[in-house]
Design a protein around this motif. Structure first.
Motif, mmCIF file in Angstrom:
data_model
loop_
_atom_site.group_PDB
_atom_site.id
_atom_site.type_symbol
_atom_site.label_atom_id
_atom_site.label_comp_id
_atom_site.label_asym_id
_atom_site.label_seq_id
_atom_site.Cartn_x
_atom_site.Cartn_y
_atom_site.Cartn_z
ATOM 1 N N GLN A 3 4.964 -6.876 7.741
ATOM 2 C CA GLN A 3 4.583 -5.515 7.355
ATOM 3 C C GLN A 3 3.128 -5.294 7.758
ATOM 4 O O GLN A 3 2.276 -6.160 7.513
ATOM 5 C CB GLN A 3 4.734 -5.311 5.843
ATOM 6 N N VAL A 5 -0.177 -2.495 7.788
ATOM 7 C CA VAL A 5 -0.754 -1.292 7.207
ATOM 8 C C VAL A 5 -2.111 -1.038 7.855
ATOM 9 O O VAL A 5 -3.021 -1.862 7.735
ATOM 10 C CB VAL A 5 -0.923 -1.415 5.682
ATOM 11 N N GLU A 6 -2.233 0.106 8.527
ATOM 12 C CA GLU A 6 -3.489 0.472 9.166
ATOM 13 C C GLU A 6 -4.356 1.280 8.214
ATOM 14 O O GLU A 6 -3.852 1.970 7.320
ATOM 15 C CB GLU A 6 -3.253 1.325 10.425
ATOM 16 N N CYS A 22 -5.969 -3.427 10.387
ATOM 17 C CA CYS A 22 -4.520 -3.583 10.287
ATOM 18 C C CYS A 22 -4.257 -4.836 9.464
ATOM 19 O O CYS A 22 -4.467 -5.947 9.945
ATOM 20 C CB CYS A 22 -3.893 -3.693 11.662
ATOM 21 N N TYR A 95 -1.764 3.116 16.153
ATOM 22 C CA TYR A 95 -0.767 2.255 15.543
ATOM 23 C C TYR A 95 -1.078 0.791 15.829
ATOM 24 O O TYR A 95 -1.450 0.429 16.957
ATOM 25 C CB TYR A 95 0.624 2.557 16.091
ATOM 26 N N TYR A 114 7.352 -5.005 15.426
ATOM 27 C CA TYR A 114 6.772 -4.612 14.139
ATOM 28 C C TYR A 114 5.645 -3.605 14.342
ATOM 29 O O TYR A 114 4.752 -3.822 15.181
ATOM 30 C CB TYR A 114 6.236 -5.845 13.394
ATOM 31 N N TRP A 115 5.686 -2.535 13.542
ATOM 32 C CA TRP A 115 4.727 -1.451 13.672
ATOM 33 C C TRP A 115 4.231 -1.005 12.311
ATOM 34 O O TRP A 115 4.966 -1.024 11.322
ATOM 35 C CB TRP A 115 5.364 -0.253 14.379
ATOM 36 N N GLY A 116 2.976 -0.545 12.290
ATOM 37 C CA GLY A 116 2.456 0.106 11.106
ATOM 38 C C GLY A 116 2.768 1.590 11.119
ATOM 39 O O GLY A 116 3.407 2.091 12.044
ATOM 40 N N GLN A 117 2.292 2.279 10.101
ATOM 41 C CA GLN A 117 2.608 3.699 9.946
ATOM 42 C C GLN A 117 1.651 4.597 10.715
ATOM 43 O O GLN A 117 1.922 5.782 10.877
ATOM 44 C CB GLN A 117 2.583 4.073 8.454
ATOM 45 N N GLY A 118 0.541 4.046 11.169
ATOM 46 C CA GLY A 118 -0.410 4.811 11.957
ATOM 47 C C GLY A 118 -1.552 5.368 11.126
ATOM 48 O O GLY A 118 -1.408 5.613 9.924
ATOM 49 N N THR A 119 -2.680 5.576 11.781
ATOM 50 C CA THR A 119 -3.840 6.195 11.153
ATOM 51 C C THR A 119 -4.461 7.173 12.145
ATOM 52 O O THR A 119 -4.591 6.877 13.332
ATOM 53 C CB THR A 119 -4.861 5.134 10.694
#
Length: 125
Positions: A3, A5-6, A22, A95, A114-119
Protein backbone atom coordinates in the motif's frame (compact mmCIF):
# COMPACT_ATOMS: atom_id res chain seq x y z
CA UNK A 1 0.57 -6.57 -1.22
CA UNK A 2 1.99 -3.07 -0.99
CA UNK A 3 0.00 0.00 0.00
CA UNK A 4 1.34 3.40 -1.01
CA UNK A 5 0.26 6.79 0.30
CA UNK A 6 1.58 10.01 -1.22
CA UNK A 7 1.71 13.38 0.48
CA UNK A 8 3.36 16.75 0.11
CA UNK A 9 1.61 18.21 -2.89
CA UNK A 10 0.30 21.74 -2.99
CA UNK A 11 0.07 25.07 -4.77
CA UNK A 12 3.36 26.88 -5.28
CA UNK A 13 4.81 29.56 -7.51
CA UNK A 14 7.26 29.00 -10.33
CA UNK A 15 10.75 28.54 -8.96
CA UNK A 16 9.59 27.16 -5.63
CA UNK A 17 10.31 23.72 -4.22
CA UNK A 18 8.21 20.85 -2.91
CA UNK A 19 9.05 17.47 -1.46
CA UNK A 20 6.66 14.63 -2.13
CA UNK A 21 6.62 11.61 0.13
CA UNK A 22 5.41 8.10 -0.55
CA UNK A 23 4.96 5.96 2.53
CA UNK A 24 4.71 2.23 1.96
CA UNK A 25 3.11 -0.41 4.12
CA UNK A 26 2.51 -4.10 3.79
CA UNK A 27 6.00 -5.00 2.67
CA UNK A 28 9.54 -3.82 3.28
CA UNK A 29 10.68 -2.14 0.11
CA UNK A 30 14.27 -3.38 0.17
CA UNK A 31 13.70 -5.46 -2.97
CA UNK A 32 11.46 -3.05 -4.84
CA UNK A 33 11.86 -0.48 -7.56
CA UNK A 34 9.94 2.70 -6.81
CA UNK A 35 8.72 5.15 -9.41
CA UNK A 36 7.11 8.56 -9.58
CA UNK A 37 4.74 9.32 -12.43
CA UNK A 38 2.57 12.32 -13.16
CA UNK A 39 -0.54 13.05 -15.15
CA UNK A 40 -1.68 16.48 -16.22
CA UNK A 41 -5.29 17.14 -17.27
CA UNK A 42 -5.95 15.85 -20.75
CA UNK A 43 -2.52 14.26 -21.02
CA UNK A 44 -1.16 10.75 -20.71
CA UNK A 45 0.59 9.58 -17.60
CA UNK A 46 4.28 10.42 -17.75
CA UNK A 47 7.30 8.84 -16.08
CA UNK A 48 9.18 11.22 -13.80
CA UNK A 49 11.77 9.28 -11.79
CA UNK A 50 12.58 5.86 -10.40
CA UNK A 51 14.94 4.33 -7.87
CA UNK A 52 16.13 0.82 -7.24
CA UNK A 53 15.71 0.42 -3.50
CA UNK A 54 18.45 -2.19 -3.31
CA UNK A 55 21.17 -0.47 -5.35
CA UNK A 56 20.06 3.13 -5.09
CA UNK A 57 20.36 3.57 -8.85
CA UNK A 58 18.17 6.44 -10.01
CA UNK A 59 16.52 7.28 -13.31
CA UNK A 60 14.92 10.51 -14.50
CA UNK A 61 13.03 11.79 -17.44
CA UNK A 62 14.99 14.46 -19.27
CA UNK A 63 12.67 17.33 -18.38
CA UNK A 64 13.34 17.00 -14.64
CA UNK A 65 17.03 16.14 -14.62
CA UNK A 66 18.95 18.58 -12.46
CA UNK A 67 15.75 19.81 -10.78
CA UNK A 68 14.18 16.71 -9.19
CA UNK A 69 15.81 14.16 -6.92
CA UNK A 70 14.37 10.80 -5.94
CA UNK A 71 15.58 9.18 -2.74
CA UNK A 72 14.54 6.60 -0.20
CA UNK A 73 14.66 6.25 3.56
CA UNK A 74 14.90 2.67 4.72
CA UNK A 75 13.89 3.28 8.33
CA UNK A 76 10.62 4.88 7.28
CA UNK A 77 9.94 2.68 4.25
CA UNK A 78 9.42 5.92 2.37
CA UNK A 79 10.50 7.29 -0.98
CA UNK A 80 10.78 11.00 -1.67
CA UNK A 81 10.72 13.26 -4.69
CA UNK A 82 12.45 16.57 -4.04
CA UNK A 83 11.32 19.03 -6.67
CA UNK A 84 13.25 22.26 -7.08
CA UNK A 85 12.88 25.00 -9.63
CA UNK A 86 9.28 24.07 -10.29
CA UNK A 87 7.72 25.21 -13.55
CA UNK A 88 4.07 25.60 -14.55
CA UNK A 89 4.49 22.60 -16.87
CA UNK A 90 5.20 20.47 -13.79
CA UNK A 91 1.57 20.89 -12.76
CA UNK A 92 0.00 17.44 -12.49
CA UNK A 93 -1.21 14.75 -10.15
CA UNK A 94 1.87 12.88 -8.99
CA UNK A 95 1.65 9.16 -8.33
CA UNK A 96 3.99 6.83 -6.51
CA UNK A 97 4.34 3.29 -7.83
CA UNK A 98 6.15 0.11 -6.81
CA UNK A 99 7.28 -3.08 -8.48
CA UNK A 100 9.24 -6.04 -7.22
CA UNK A 101 12.97 -6.08 -7.94
CA UNK A 102 13.26 -5.43 -11.68
CA UNK A 103 14.23 -2.08 -13.17
CA UNK A 104 13.53 -3.27 -16.71
CA UNK A 105 11.13 -0.85 -18.38
CA UNK A 106 11.38 1.35 -15.29
CA UNK A 107 9.72 4.20 -17.17
CA UNK A 108 6.64 2.20 -18.15
CA UNK A 109 3.67 2.59 -15.85
CA UNK A 110 2.28 -0.77 -16.91
CA UNK A 111 5.31 -2.43 -15.28
CA UNK A 112 4.25 -1.28 -11.81
CA UNK A 113 1.45 -3.25 -10.09
CA UNK A 114 1.16 -1.04 -7.02
CA UNK A 115 0.04 2.59 -7.05
CA UNK A 116 -0.81 5.32 -4.61
CA UNK A 117 -3.83 7.59 -4.83
CA UNK A 118 -1.88 10.58 -6.10
CA UNK A 119 -1.14 14.07 -4.82
CA UNK A 120 -1.83 17.29 -6.70
CA UNK A 121 1.02 19.64 -7.54
CA UNK A 122 0.05 23.01 -9.00
CA UNK A 123 2.68 25.52 -10.09
CA UNK A 124 1.51 29.03 -10.88
CA UNK A 125 3.44 31.36 -13.16
Amino acid sequence: QVQLVESGGGLVQAGDSLRLSCAASGRTLSSYTMGWFRQAPGKERQFVAAISWHSGTTYYTDSVKGRFTISRENAKNTVYLQMNGLKPEDTAVYYCAARFVSTVNYNQGAAYPYWGQGTQVTVSS
